[in-house]
Design a protein around this motif. Structure first.
Motif, short mmCIF file in Angstrom:
data_model
loop_
_atom_site.label_atom_id
_atom_site.label_comp_id
_atom_site.label_asym_id
_atom_site.label_seq_id
_atom_site.Cartn_x
_atom_site.Cartn_y
_atom_site.Cartn_z
N ASN A 184 1.00 -0.73 0.03
CA ASN A 184 -0.06 -0.04 0.05
C ASN A 184 0.82 1.33 -0.03
O ASN A 184 1.37 1.10 1.15
CB ASN A 184 -1.09 -0.13 1.36
CG ASN A 184 -2.09 -0.97 0.94
OD1 ASN A 184 -2.47 -1.90 0.29
ND2 ASN A 184 -2.15 -1.87 2.26
N VAL A 185 0.60 1.65 -0.89
CA VAL A 185 1.24 3.73 -0.92
C VAL A 185 0.77 4.51 -1.72
O VAL A 185 -0.35 4.14 -1.99
CB VAL A 185 2.49 2.77 -2.01
CG1 VAL A 185 3.65 1.87 -1.99
CG2 VAL A 185 1.64 2.53 -3.44
N SER A 186 1.19 6.52 -1.83
CA SER A 186 1.09 6.90 -1.99
C SER A 186 1.44 7.36 -3.44
O SER A 186 3.26 7.03 -3.32
CB SER A 186 0.52 8.27 -1.36
OG SER A 186 2.04 8.09 -0.97
N LYS A 230 3.15 4.29 3.54
CA LYS A 230 2.05 5.31 4.28
C LYS A 230 2.80 4.77 6.25
O LYS A 230 2.33 6.03 6.96
CB LYS A 230 0.78 4.69 4.50
CG LYS A 230 -0.26 4.81 3.05
CD LYS A 230 -0.44 6.81 3.48
CE LYS A 230 -1.39 7.11 1.53
NZ LYS A 230 -1.40 8.54 1.70
N SER A 231 3.18 3.75 5.96
CA SER A 231 3.63 3.00 7.58
C SER A 231 5.60 3.44 7.51
O SER A 231 5.55 3.63 8.97
CB SER A 231 2.96 2.16 7.89
OG SER A 231 4.43 1.34 7.05
N GLY A 239 -4.56 10.08 -3.52
CA GLY A 239 -4.98 8.66 -1.89
C GLY A 239 -3.46 7.08 -1.59
O GLY A 239 -3.32 7.43 -2.34
N GLU A 240 -4.56 6.67 -0.92
CA GLU A 240 -3.70 4.93 -1.01
C GLU A 240 -3.87 4.29 -2.31
O GLU A 240 -5.30 3.59 -2.81
CB GLU A 240 -4.06 4.75 0.50
CG GLU A 240 -3.18 3.08 0.45
CD GLU A 240 -3.89 2.68 1.88
OE1 GLU A 240 -3.70 1.87 2.43
OE2 GLU A 240 -3.87 3.08 3.17
N THR A 279 -2.26 0.45 -4.16
CA THR A 279 -1.68 -0.62 -4.05
C THR A 279 -1.04 -0.87 -5.11
O THR A 279 -1.36 -1.14 -6.80
CB THR A 279 -2.52 -1.56 -3.88
OG1 THR A 279 -3.60 -2.04 -2.79
CG2 THR A 279 -2.12 -3.38 -3.91
N ARG A 307 -6.58 0.55 -6.76
CA ARG A 307 -7.13 1.07 -5.32
C ARG A 307 -7.53 0.02 -4.84
O ARG A 307 -8.40 -1.57 -4.72
CB ARG A 307 -8.19 1.88 -5.63
CG ARG A 307 -7.72 2.91 -5.87
CD ARG A 307 -8.50 3.80 -5.80
NE ARG A 307 -8.99 5.12 -6.35
CZ ARG A 307 -7.89 6.52 -6.18
NH1 ARG A 307 -7.17 6.22 -4.35
NH2 ARG A 307 -7.26 8.05 -6.06
#
Length: 164
Positions: A5-7, A69-70, A94-95, A97, A164
């Motif tokens: 999961n990325v931006s 994100k993390s 936004g987020e 995949t 997404r």
């Protein structure tokens, strides 16, 4: 292979060429409706030059940095092919995949230039005399305003899917 999961963030140069195209469209609309040309000849020439450089760069792919994100310290660098995008770049917010294959890892000391317009000139294989005749500067590089350097730790990846 990774699925994370990325931006997404596109290069500074890519954003500038998009802005120039939008300004050109707006100027044409204003000229059509009011009859006034709001862009002078010098600006028009500069805009056409930037558009041409943008087209040349887009043939290599749309440079993109994916941030976790993390863990914002780690990044994934990729080039997206415009012909395979099903949505416009501005819809990739936004987020997301990212499913990808890792091509190369960058260490903490390494840096990677997202857009290098002059790599073709550097790799021409000319000897010193030929370079002097062409009058290439020795330190041919992107201007600081357009330079977009990603510092490690990072990975250069080949995207398989972004969704997404």
């Amino acid at each position: 292979m990774l699925e994370v999961n990325v931006s997404a963030r596109f290069s500074i140069f890519d954003g500038l060429t998009d802005l120039v195209e939008q300004m050109g469209s707006l100027a044409n609309m204003i000229e059509t409706t009011t009859g006034q040309n709001i862009i002078d000849n010098d600006a028009a020439v500069a805009m056409e030059g930037l558009k041409s450089l943008g087209q040349m760069q887009s043939n290599k792919g749309i440079s993109c940095v994916f941030n976790f994100k993390s863990s914002p310290d780690y990044k994934l660098i990729s080039y997206l092919s415009p012909k395979y995008l099903r949505v416009e770049k501005d819809q990739m917010i936004g987020e997301l995949t990212l499913f990808c294959k890792v091509q190369r890892l960058l260490t903490e000391e390494e840096e990677f230039e997202l857009v290098d317009l002059f790599s073709g000139f550097k790799n021409l294989g000319l000897n010193r005399e030929q370079r002097r005749k062409l009058d290439f500067p020795e330190d041919l590089a992107m201007p600081d305003e357009l330079s977009d350097t990603v510092k490690g730790p990072a990975a250069i990846v080949i995207p398989i899917a972004v969704y997404r």
